[in-house]
Design a protein around this motif. Structure first.
Motif, PDB file in Angstrom:
ATOM      1  N   LEU A  54      87.122  21.114  19.303  1.00 20.31           N
ATOM      2  CA  LEU A  54      88.036  21.451  18.222  1.00 20.31           C
ATOM      3  C   LEU A  54      87.756  22.884  17.812  1.00 20.31           C
ATOM      4  O   LEU A  54      86.615  23.230  17.483  1.00 20.31           O
ATOM      5  N   HIS A  55      88.788  23.712  17.856  1.00 22.15           N
ATOM      6  CA  HIS A  55      88.664  25.092  17.392  1.00 22.15           C
ATOM      7  C   HIS A  55      89.193  25.145  15.973  1.00 22.15           C
ATOM      8  O   HIS A  55      90.385  25.002  15.732  1.00 22.15           O
ATOM      9  N   LYS A  56      88.282  25.303  15.028  1.00 26.90           N
ATOM     10  CA  LYS A  56      88.620  25.238  13.607  1.00 26.90           C
ATOM     11  C   LYS A  56      87.852  26.314  12.859  1.00 26.90           C
ATOM     12  O   LYS A  56      86.638  26.424  12.997  1.00 26.90           O
ATOM     13  N   ASP A  57      88.584  27.091  12.071  1.00 23.81           N
ATOM     14  CA  ASP A  57      87.954  28.144  11.258  1.00 23.81           C
ATOM     15  C   ASP A  57      87.068  29.055  12.111  1.00 23.81           C
ATOM     16  O   ASP A  57      85.935  29.391  11.738  1.00 23.81           O
ATOM     17  N   ASN A  58      87.602  29.429  13.286  1.00 26.08           N
ATOM     18  CA  ASN A  58      86.880  30.311  14.210  1.00 26.08           C
ATOM     19  C   ASN A  58      85.548  29.740  14.678  1.00 26.08           C
ATOM     20  O   ASN A  58      84.643  30.477  15.080  1.00 26.08           O
ATOM     21  N   GLN A  59      85.441  28.421  14.642  1.00 26.95           N
ATOM     22  CA  GLN A  59      84.280  27.737  15.201  1.00 26.95           C
ATOM     23  C   GLN A  59      84.734  26.763  16.274  1.00 26.95           C
ATOM     24  O   GLN A  59      85.832  26.205  16.195  1.00 26.95           O
ATOM     25  N   LEU A  60      83.888  26.565  17.266  1.00 27.21           N
ATOM     26  CA  LEU A  60      84.143  25.563  18.302  1.00 27.21           C
ATOM     27  C   LEU A  60      83.210  24.388  18.073  1.00 27.21           C
ATOM     28  O   LEU A  60      81.993  24.551  18.062  1.00 27.21           O
ATOM     29  N   ILE A  61      83.789  23.221  17.886  1.00 28.91           N
ATOM     30  CA  ILE A  61      83.026  22.016  17.578  1.00 28.91           C
ATOM     31  C   ILE A  61      83.289  20.984  18.680  1.00 28.91           C
ATOM     32  O   ILE A  61      84.448  20.648  18.950  1.00 28.91           O
ATOM     33  N   THR A  62      82.245  20.507  19.309  1.00 26.18           N
ATOM     34  CA  THR A  62      82.417  19.459  20.322  1.00 26.18           C
ATOM     35  C   THR A  62      82.684  18.127  19.627  1.00 26.18           C
ATOM     36  O   THR A  62      81.873  17.664  18.818  1.00 26.18           O
ATOM     37  N   THR A  85      93.112  23.979  16.899  1.00 31.34           N
ATOM     38  CA  THR A  85      93.552  23.609  18.240  1.00 31.34           C
ATOM     39  C   THR A  85      92.493  22.748  18.901  1.00 31.34           C
ATOM     40  O   THR A  85      91.317  22.790  18.536  1.00 31.34           O
ATOM     41  N   LEU A  86      92.927  21.981  19.874  1.00 30.15           N
ATOM     42  CA  LEU A  86      92.022  21.193  20.701  1.00 30.15           C
ATOM     43  C   LEU A  86      91.947  21.831  22.077  1.00 30.15           C
ATOM     44  O   LEU A  86      92.958  22.284  22.619  1.00 30.15           O
ATOM     45  N   ILE A  87      90.755  21.856  22.623  1.00 28.57           N
ATOM     46  CA  ILE A  87      90.535  22.413  23.955  1.00 28.57           C
ATOM     47  C   ILE A  87      89.830  21.348  24.787  1.00 28.57           C
ATOM     48  O   ILE A  87      88.718  20.918  24.442  1.00 28.57           O
ATOM     49  N   TYR A  88      90.486  20.931  25.856  1.00 35.27           N
ATOM     50  CA  TYR A  88      89.894  19.926  26.743  1.00 35.27           C
ATOM     51  C   TYR A  88      89.514  20.600  28.048  1.00 35.27           C
ATOM     52  O   TYR A  88      90.359  21.199  28.733  1.00 35.27           O
ATOM     53  N   ILE A  89      88.242  20.521  28.398  1.00 35.17           N
ATOM     54  CA  ILE A  89      87.736  21.126  29.629  1.00 35.17           C
ATOM     55  C   ILE A  89      87.383  20.001  30.600  1.00 35.17           C
ATOM     56  O   ILE A  89      86.584  19.117  30.289  1.00 35.17           O
ATOM     57  N   TRP A  90      88.003  20.047  31.749  1.00 35.40           N
ATOM     58  CA  TRP A  90      87.880  18.959  32.714  1.00 35.40           C
ATOM     59  C   TRP A  90      87.801  19.531  34.126  1.00 35.40           C
ATOM     60  O   TRP A  90      87.977  20.731  34.333  1.00 35.40           O
ATOM     61  N   ASP A  91      87.543  18.659  35.065  1.00 31.44           N
ATOM     62  CA  ASP A  91      87.690  18.969  36.479  1.00 31.44           C
ATOM     63  C   ASP A  91      88.281  17.733  37.130  1.00 31.44           C
ATOM     64  O   ASP A  91      87.812  16.618  36.882  1.00 31.44           O
ATOM     65  N   ALA A  92      89.308  17.929  37.920  1.00 27.52           N
ATOM     66  CA  ALA A  92      90.003  16.791  38.524  1.00 27.52           C
ATOM     67  C   ALA A  92      89.092  15.972  39.434  1.00 27.52           C
ATOM     68  O   ALA A  92      89.321  14.775  39.637  1.00 27.52           O
ATOM     69  N   TYR A  93      88.050  16.592  39.978  1.00 32.46           N
ATOM     70  CA  TYR A  93      87.109  15.899  40.858  1.00 32.46           C
ATOM     71  C   TYR A  93      85.842  15.438  40.129  1.00 32.46           C
ATOM     72  O   TYR A  93      84.847  15.114  40.772  1.00 32.46           O
ATOM     73  N   TYR A 101      94.547  11.552  21.536  1.00 31.60           N
ATOM     74  CA  TYR A 101      95.573  12.574  21.333  1.00 31.60           C
ATOM     75  C   TYR A 101      96.929  11.975  20.962  1.00 31.60           C
ATOM     76  O   TYR A 101      97.743  12.633  20.304  1.00 31.60           O
ATOM     77  N   LYS A 102      97.144  10.752  21.346  1.00 39.96           N
ATOM     78  CA  LYS A 102      98.389  10.078  20.966  1.00 39.96           C
ATOM     79  C   LYS A 102      98.549  10.041  19.447  1.00 39.96           C
ATOM     80  O   LYS A 102      99.661  10.056  18.924  1.00 39.96           O
ATOM     81  N   ASN A 103      97.414  10.018  18.732  1.00 43.34           N
ATOM     82  CA  ASN A 103      97.435   9.988  17.273  1.00 43.34           C
ATOM     83  C   ASN A 103      97.478  11.378  16.648  1.00 43.34           C
ATOM     84  O   ASN A 103      97.584  11.484  15.417  1.00 43.34           O
TER      85      ASN A 103
END
Length: 206
Positions: A179-187, A7-15, A30-32
């Motif tokens: 990227l959450h892959k194989d129980n790891q979080l990779i930036t 899965t992909l995790i995007y962390i943002w703030d609108a401001y 992400y379009k790809n």
């Protein structure tokens, strides 16, 4: 986050101005990869209700963002910045995003971009329900449903869950694409990275 599927995790703030600058990059990437589930979490950057003039770094930061990403800051936003009394409230913005997300969870990056354009180009407050009415209409959602969601206790809980998850992940720099892959979080993305650079880092993970 327990999952066997990548899965992909995007962390943002609108401001967050850098998130505004990152908008085209993440959308291009992400379009790809629409086959990969995407979670978008609000980070909660501005929670102290201070006027925008208190953040003296914003003006220079915006110039850098424009130079490095091409993101345009509209005249209405520039006027708001110059006047100085506007208050950025990230919780209100996160509530707005949650309300939109709840009605169309497959259109997350459309909503992040729409909110960013509303503020950074058109100078609209992300605490104002009318901002979300317009976004809802523009994106063919029922505006009354969106406005109702802004007031829902379920939405408040959803936002707090976002903030808690971001804290648990140990992320305090926005934007961050993980990227959450194989129980790891990779930036794999953040800052001023282009979509091509995100793609290259993503491919390195496989």
């Amino acid at each position: 986050m327990e999952t066997k599927q990548d899965t992909l995790i995007y962390i943002w703030d609108a401001y967050c101005g850098w998130c505004y600058g990152f908008s085209e990059s993440i959308r291009g990437f992400y379009k790809n990869h629409p086959e990969i589930p995407l979670t978008v979490l609000s980070g909660g950057l501005f929670l102290d209700n201070l006027p925008i003039k208190k953040f003296s770094y914003i003006s220079e930061g915006n110039k850098r963002i424009n130079q490095l990403t091409g993101a345009e800051f509209g005249p209405s936003y520039q006027a708001l910045l110059s006047e100085g009394t506007f208050t950025m409230n990230s919780k209100d913005a996160a509530i707005g995003f949650s309300a939109l997300r709840s009605l169309a969870p497959n259109r997350l990056l459309e909503f992040t971009s729409a909110m960013q354009k509303a503020f950074y180009y058109n100078g609209k407050s992300l605490s104002d329900p009318e901002t979300y009415r317009k976004i809802a209409i523009d994106h063919h959602l029922d505006p009354e449903q969106v406005l109702e969601r802004l007031k829902s206790q379920e939405t408040i809980i959803d936002v707090q869950n976002d903030f808690n998850t971001v804290q648990q992940l140990g992320i305090n720099s926005y934007p961050s694409l993980l990227l959450h892959k194989d129980n790891q979080l990779i930036t794999i993305g953040g800052g001023v990275m282009t979509s091509d650079k995100i793609e290259a880092r993503f491919k390195d993970c496989y």
